[in-house]
Scaffold this active site. Structure first.
Site, PDB file in Angstrom:
ATOM      1  N   HIS A 161      11.073 -15.350 -27.478  1.00  0.00           N
ATOM      2  CA  HIS A 161      12.056 -16.420 -27.318  1.00  0.00           C
ATOM      3  C   HIS A 161      13.242 -16.156 -28.232  1.00  0.00           C
ATOM      4  CE1 HIS A 161      13.326 -20.448 -26.134  1.00  0.00           C
ATOM      5  NE2 HIS A 161      13.736 -20.606 -27.385  1.00  0.00           N
ATOM      6  N   ASP A 207       6.951 -15.589 -24.694  1.00  0.00           N
ATOM      7  CA  ASP A 207       7.678 -16.816 -25.001  1.00  0.00           C
ATOM      8  C   ASP A 207       6.890 -18.002 -24.462  1.00  0.00           C
ATOM      9  OD1 ASP A 207       9.457 -18.944 -25.240  1.00  0.00           O
ATOM     10  OD2 ASP A 207      11.101 -17.969 -24.198  1.00  0.00           O
ATOM     11  N   SER A 221      17.480 -21.712 -23.843  1.00  0.00           N
ATOM     12  CA  SER A 221      16.467 -22.586 -24.419  1.00  0.00           C
ATOM     13  C   SER A 221      16.818 -24.062 -24.179  1.00  0.00           C
ATOM     14  CB  SER A 221      16.314 -22.270 -25.904  1.00  0.00           C
ATOM     15  OG  SER A 221      15.189 -22.896 -26.445  1.00  0.00           O
TER      16      SER A 221
END
Length: 317
Positions: free
Chosen positions: A281, A251, A157
């Site tokens: 995610h 996501d 991320s």
């Protein structure tokens, strides 16, 4: 494809919780809430885990080292890992199980970086910490029993964003080279407008309101076209090391991760890409909270790519 049944269990649990926003309560309380709900229930065993202190960009910085074979006779390959959390949340502890799993399955050393967080330390503080740590680890590889020619850099991320930006800085500043990059559902184009950001903006683990707050807290009034904020906007990526990029089908960051992989491939970088179907995610972390078969598969895939790329004389040096 619909959300995987195992991921749906997580969404159902999240729907039952009263989830505050960071603007509603003190930031320390919000961070404590995130830490509590994300606490792993499964902790893979590893031969040695220890914390050291190294020079960061603006003072001492903590690094956690995971060693599956601490008594190895020769220099070991290693992954320098940058945790996600929107540049504002999470710690070495939040990604402890992920790092343990990668170290154990890939049979490599993993070094997890405790970089400074926004909004207390906005851009480029966290990035400069990651760059300083990466260079220090490379230059001091011998004392850590690491092979400086077999170092990988990765993150998930926002950690994937910082990893990619660190590689841009490394090229710009002629820093010590990295042999491989592992980008896990990376945030590489913060101003992107695409299908996944629209379709999964609410109710899929990474909501737009929180995502926007985290980016604004980190970037502030900086130019959003700065490639160090959005690596996809870099004019040239052809110098990048071999890569493995993974995304999750449900996501908001899916499309930009895929486009970044395609961009690397078009510019001649060896890059493998996989989108894990039915996943959300953060699903690598979720794997250590609830049973997540696809998450186990993804960790195994990451380990396979790390082992292959970090074999002696492999990688882009």
């Amino acid at each position: 494809m619909s959300v995987h049944p195992q991921a749906q269990v997580l969404l159902d649990l999240m729907a039952q919780q009263s989830r505050p926003q960071p603007t509603d309560i003190p930031l320390a309380h919000f961070r404590a809430f995130v830490e509590k709900v994300a606490k792993p229930r499964q902790v893979p065993e590893i031969a040695e885990v220890r914390d050291i202190e190294i020079p960061g960009a603006a003072g001492p910085m903590r690094v956690r080292i995971y060693s599956p074979t601490p008594d190895a006779s020769g220099p070991q390959p290693a992954l320098i890992f940058i945790h996600g959390g929107g540049w504002c949340l999470n710690t070495i502890e939040s990604h402890d199980s992920v790092c343990r799993g990668l170290a154990k399955q890939a049979d490599i050393v993993v070094l997890s970086l405790d970089y400074r967080l926004a909004p207390e330390h906005p851009f480029p503080a966290g990035l400069e910490d990651c760059y300083a740590a990466t260079q220090w680890i490379s230059k001091n590889a011998q004392q850590l029993n690491l092979d400086p020619k077999r170092l990988a850099l990765g993150g998930d991320s926002a950690g994937g964003n910082l990893a990619a930006a660190t590689l841009l800085l490394t090229h710009e500043r002629h820093g010590a080279p990295i042999a491989f990059q592992l980008l896990i559902y990376p945030a590489v184009h913060s101003a992107a407008q695409n299908e996944s950001r629209e379709k999964f903006s609410q109710g899929f683990a990474l909501d737009r309101t929180l995502s926007n707050w985290m980016y604004a807290s980190y970037a502030g009034n900086q130019d959003p076209a700065n490639p160090l904020l959005s690596p996809w906007l870099a004019k040239d990526l052809s110098f990048m090391p071999t890569a493995y990029i993974l995304t999750a089908s449900h996501d908001p960051l899916r499309d930009e991760g895929q486009l970044y992989a395609e961009r690397l491939q078009k510019e001649g970088v060896q890059c493998a890409y996989k989108c894990y179907q039915g996943m959300l995610h953060g699903f690598l972390n979720h794997t250590y909270i609830l049973p997540m078969d696809v998450g186990e598969e993804a960790i195994s895939d990451c380990a396979k790519h790390l082992r292959g790329a970090l074999k002696p004389s492999s990688g882009k040096l």
